[in-house]
Design an enzyme around this catalytic site. Structure first.
Site, short mmCIF file in Angstrom:
data_model
loop_
_atom_site.label_atom_id
_atom_site.label_comp_id
_atom_site.label_asym_id
_atom_site.label_seq_id
_atom_site.Cartn_x
_atom_site.Cartn_y
_atom_site.Cartn_z
N GLY A 109 2.16 2.54 -3.10
CA GLY A 109 2.27 3.04 -4.46
C GLY A 109 2.91 2.06 -5.43
N LYS A 122 0.81 -1.22 0.00
CA LYS A 122 0.00 0.00 0.00
C LYS A 122 0.84 1.27 0.00
CE LYS A 122 -3.31 -0.83 -0.62
NZ LYS A 122 -3.69 -1.31 -2.00
N SER A 151 -1.44 9.48 -14.41
CA SER A 151 -2.30 10.22 -13.49
C SER A 151 -3.51 9.36 -13.13
CB SER A 151 -2.78 11.53 -14.12
OG SER A 151 -3.66 11.25 -15.20
N PHE A 152 -4.24 9.76 -12.12
CA PHE A 152 -5.44 9.03 -11.72
C PHE A 152 -6.41 8.91 -12.89
CE2 PHE A 152 -9.82 9.48 -9.99
CZ PHE A 152 -9.93 8.22 -9.44
N THR A 187 7.91 -6.45 -5.84
CA THR A 187 8.04 -7.28 -4.64
C THR A 187 7.76 -6.46 -3.39
OG1 THR A 187 9.53 -8.70 -3.35
CG2 THR A 187 10.52 -6.81 -4.46
N HIS A 188 7.24 -7.15 -2.36
CA HIS A 188 7.04 -6.54 -1.05
C HIS A 188 8.02 -7.12 -0.03
CE1 HIS A 188 3.57 -4.48 -2.45
NE2 HIS A 188 2.78 -5.52 -2.50
N TYR A 233 6.34 8.58 -1.75
CA TYR A 233 5.03 8.64 -2.38
C TYR A 233 4.49 10.07 -2.40
CZ TYR A 233 0.05 7.44 -3.04
OH TYR A 233 -1.24 7.35 -3.50
#
Length: 328
Positions: free
Chosen positions: A51, A49, A241-242, A121-122, A206
């Site tokens: 980005g 969470k 962009s969003f 990857t996290h 972020y």
């Protein structure tokens, strides 16, 4: 009864001291120690969470010089440590038993992919391939912990039909005790912060990406060796962009893009946009794919007492560290 039990795949387990969702395979974590890193690999590393998929889209657009239709999304459905998540997820244990999921490791797909590979990857730095930052390009995105935690809760609440919901207070307590998915948030951030000055590492925040996407995208392009024209740069800004990502993610179909079939199958399963939190439902991992979440949304979640408790925890955790976060 099984119908009232959460599906195994939607639960979590502990491995090497860290909690992981069951879509993460212990064998894939172990395989990182011998995984072959290529010089032109781009590894996008984040805490959940923070980005991840936004950066993934930016990198894809930079490599395709601002043309979303030319992005190779073959590695975009999962992190390297997960199973291949381009499949239907069960709502409960009963459904899972009737239609077992394919637990094939996504690392096998990554290993065979053509270059340049964009790998997400996290995993914490110490669990990734040894000397990763000396063998491939690394991009790390850090996000302030309050918005990170709030986004994590939004993700979990989005799956209203999944058995085993978690209360906000429970999630907050787990976060403060370093028991949330993928290990302690600060340790994860700081592990990459310590190598931020190495040539192959780009460490971004972020919040800075939100405030100045042009500068951030320039840094990404330079880091991965792509010299964008001004027009190409503006196209990357627009499509990442969003508004741009909403158009890209909701107008493509499997038939339109055979080479990216798994990705669009995953994304098109749910294409709901929430104007308040600005997210896509991302069914593949029972998740919410945060596209361009507004910083500071944590204020709508934390009580005054919870915020004071969090601030005290944060002050103690970051004492003596030279890393600074923005909470607005």
């Amino acid at each position: 009864m099984a119908a009232n039990e959460p599906a195994f795949i939607n639960q979590s387990h502990e491995y090497k001291g860290f909690m992981y969702p069951n879509i993460v395979l212990d064998s894939s974590i172990d395989a990182m120690q011998t995984f072959e890193v290529r010089p032109d690999d781009v590894w996008i590393c984040t805490y959940p969470k923070s980005g991840t998929h936004w950066m993934m889209e930016i990198v894809g657009l930079v490599l395709s010089r601002g043309v979303p239709e030319k992005i190779d999304r073959s590695l975009n459905t999962s992190t390297i440590e997960m199973i291949n998540t381009a499949q239907k997820f069960p709502k409960n244990r009963e459904e899972e038993l009737k239609n077992p999921m394919d637990m094939s490791p996504f690392i096998d797909v990554v290993a065979k992919a053509t270059s340049p590979r964009v790998i997400i990857t996290h995993l914490a730095h110490q669990l990734l391939p040894p000397k990763l930052e000396e063998r491939g390009k690394v991009i790390y995105v850090a996000r302030n912990p309050k918005d990170c935690l709030n986004s994590l809760y939004n993700m979990m609440m989005a799956e209203e039909d999944v058995v085993g919901m978690i209360a906000w207070e429970t999630l907050l307590e787990s976060f403060l005790k370093d028991k949330t998915s993928c290990g302690p948030w600060l340790d994860h951030n700081h592990g990459f912060w310590k190598i931020r000055n190495k040539e192959n590492v780009l460490f971004l925040f972020y919040e800075n990406m939100k405030k100045d996407p042009v500068t951030s995208i320039r840094l990404v392009a330079t880091h991965i060796g792509v010299d964008l024209t001004e027009e190409e740069l503006q196209n990357v800004v627009e499509h990442s962009s969003f508004k741009g990502m909403k158009k890209t993610y909701t107008t493509k179909t499997t038939e339109e893009k055979d080479t990216n079939r798994d990705f669009y199958k995953v994304v098109n399963a749910f294409s709901f946009m929430n104007k308040g939190f600005k997210y896509f439902l991302y069914r593949a991992v029972g998740n919410v794919l945060l596209i361009a979440g507004v910083s500071g949304q944590w204020k709508n979640r934390f009580t005054v007492a919870q915020n004071e408790m969090f601030d005290q925890w944060f002050k103690e955790k970051t004492a003596g560290l030279d890393i600074t976060y923005q909470f607005e």
